[in-house]
Design a protein around this motif. Structure first.
Motif, short mmCIF file in Angstrom:
data_model
loop_
_atom_site.label_atom_id
_atom_site.label_comp_id
_atom_site.label_asym_id
_atom_site.label_seq_id
_atom_site.Cartn_x
_atom_site.Cartn_y
_atom_site.Cartn_z
N THR A 42 15.54 -5.56 1.41
CA THR A 42 16.47 -4.63 2.05
C THR A 42 17.90 -5.10 1.88
O THR A 42 18.79 -4.30 1.57
N LEU A 43 18.12 -6.38 2.05
CA LEU A 43 19.46 -6.94 1.94
C LEU A 43 20.03 -6.79 0.52
O LEU A 43 21.22 -6.52 0.36
N THR A 44 19.19 -6.91 -0.51
CA THR A 44 19.69 -6.77 -1.88
C THR A 44 20.26 -5.38 -2.15
O THR A 44 21.13 -5.22 -3.00
N GLY A 45 19.78 -4.39 -1.41
CA GLY A 45 20.28 -3.03 -1.60
C GLY A 45 21.40 -2.63 -0.68
O GLY A 45 21.98 -1.56 -0.85
N THR A 46 21.75 -3.47 0.31
CA THR A 46 22.79 -3.10 1.27
C THR A 46 24.02 -3.99 1.23
O THR A 46 25.00 -3.68 1.89
N MET A 47 23.99 -5.09 0.49
CA MET A 47 25.16 -5.98 0.43
C MET A 47 26.23 -5.36 -0.48
O MET A 47 25.94 -4.40 -1.19
N PRO A 48 27.42 -5.93 -0.47
CA PRO A 48 28.43 -5.48 -1.43
C PRO A 48 27.90 -5.67 -2.85
O PRO A 48 27.18 -6.64 -3.13
N ASN A 49 28.24 -4.78 -3.75
CA ASN A 49 27.72 -4.78 -5.12
C ASN A 49 26.20 -4.85 -5.12
O ASN A 49 25.61 -5.78 -5.66
N PRO A 50 25.54 -3.87 -4.49
CA PRO A 50 24.09 -3.94 -4.34
C PRO A 50 23.34 -3.81 -5.67
O PRO A 50 23.80 -3.16 -6.60
N HIS A 51 22.25 -4.49 -5.74
CA HIS A 51 21.30 -4.36 -6.84
C HIS A 51 19.92 -4.46 -6.20
O HIS A 51 19.45 -5.55 -5.91
N LYS A 52 19.31 -3.32 -5.93
CA LYS A 52 18.05 -3.27 -5.19
C LYS A 52 16.96 -4.00 -5.96
O LYS A 52 16.73 -3.74 -7.13
N VAL A 53 16.30 -4.95 -5.28
CA VAL A 53 15.21 -5.71 -5.85
C VAL A 53 14.00 -5.52 -4.95
O VAL A 53 14.11 -5.65 -3.73
N SER A 54 12.86 -5.21 -5.53
CA SER A 54 11.65 -4.99 -4.72
C SER A 54 11.11 -6.32 -4.19
O SER A 54 11.35 -7.38 -4.78
N ARG A 55 10.38 -6.24 -3.11
CA ARG A 55 9.82 -7.48 -2.54
C ARG A 55 8.80 -8.09 -3.49
O ARG A 55 8.63 -9.30 -3.53
N GLU A 56 8.11 -7.27 -4.29
CA GLU A 56 7.16 -7.81 -5.26
C GLU A 56 7.88 -8.60 -6.35
O GLU A 56 7.43 -9.66 -6.76
N THR A 57 9.02 -8.09 -6.80
CA THR A 57 9.80 -8.83 -7.80
C THR A 57 10.31 -10.14 -7.21
O THR A 57 10.29 -11.17 -7.88
N ILE A 58 10.73 -10.10 -5.96
CA ILE A 58 11.19 -11.33 -5.30
C ILE A 58 10.04 -12.32 -5.21
O ILE A 58 10.20 -13.51 -5.51
N ARG A 59 8.86 -11.85 -4.82
CA ARG A 59 7.69 -12.73 -4.74
C ARG A 59 7.38 -13.34 -6.10
O ARG A 59 7.13 -14.54 -6.22
N ARG A 60 7.43 -12.53 -7.14
CA ARG A 60 7.12 -13.02 -8.48
C ARG A 60 8.17 -14.01 -8.97
O ARG A 60 7.83 -14.97 -9.66
N LEU A 61 9.43 -13.81 -8.62
CA LEU A 61 10.47 -14.79 -8.98
C LEU A 61 10.25 -16.11 -8.26
O LEU A 61 10.38 -17.19 -8.86
N LEU A 62 9.92 -16.03 -6.97
CA LEU A 62 9.74 -17.26 -6.18
C LEU A 62 8.43 -17.98 -6.50
O LEU A 62 8.29 -19.16 -6.16
#
Length: 188
Positions: A42-62
């Motif tokens: 949620t934060l990736t899509g609401t911060m300044p200069n947003p770039h929405k990232v899905s939670r699945e992509t975040i999980r896969r990166l981590l």
């Protein structure tokens, strides 16, 4: 309650550039108090200069199961830094009394992560990677024939190269038609 992510073990993610990248992401994930993935997404899509990232992509990166585009990795870093109330363009290790402090490493969080991301993409170990971008190569002898160089490039009026069987310096001659009606001349 959702399961908290853990840094993958060496049996799952062996030492190498990918592990270095994931370990750096985990530094920020831990310092942000291991927030739930939906909160980060949620934060990736609401911060300044947003770039929405899905939670699945975040999980896969981590977990090290994917390497994404830099914009995605950067959005994750910015979200984790936001949760820590930290500037991603600030110095990576803030305090001299931190055991990770290195006086000779003025890299910011973003610079260091980008270097690790590039190493992962290129398959370089951290000690193999260039610390600074390589210098531009010296100009080698030109492979362009001297006649082409003098004419100002390939669009000039110099004679065609001798190794091109289709090139002519004069207008094409009409094909001689004998019997079958086919020409050896190219159609262009």
């Amino acid at each position: 309650m959702p399961r908290m992510l853990r840094m993958p073990g060496k049996d799952v993610l062996p030492p190498g550039p990918k592990r270095e990248l994931v370990a750096e992401l985990y530094v920020h994930y831990r310092e942000a108090a291991r927030p739930p993935l939906p909160q980060i997404a949620t934060l990736t899509g609401t911060m300044p200069n947003p770039h929405k990232v899905s939670r699945e992509t975040i999980r896969r990166l981590l977990t090290g199961t994917t390497t994404s585009q830099w914009a995605v990795v950067d959005a994750l870093l910015r979200a984790l830094c936001h949760l820590q109330d930290r500037d991603p363009d600030g110095r990576r290790w803030l305090e001299p009394d931190d055991n990770r402090w290195d006086e000779n490493d003025p890299a910011t969080c973003r610079e260091h992560l980008r270097r690790l991301w590039n190493n992962d993409i290129d398959g370089l170990e951290p000690d193999e990677a260039p610390a600074t971008p390589p210098a531009a190569p010296a100009q080698a002898a030109s492979a362009v024939p001297p006649a082409r160089q003098a004419s100002g490039g390939w669009g000039g009026t110099a004679s065609p190269p001798t190794d091109n069987p289709w090139a002519t310096s004069s207008p094409p001659k009409p094909a001689v038609q004998t019997g079958g009606g086919y020409s050896d001349e190219p159609p262009f």
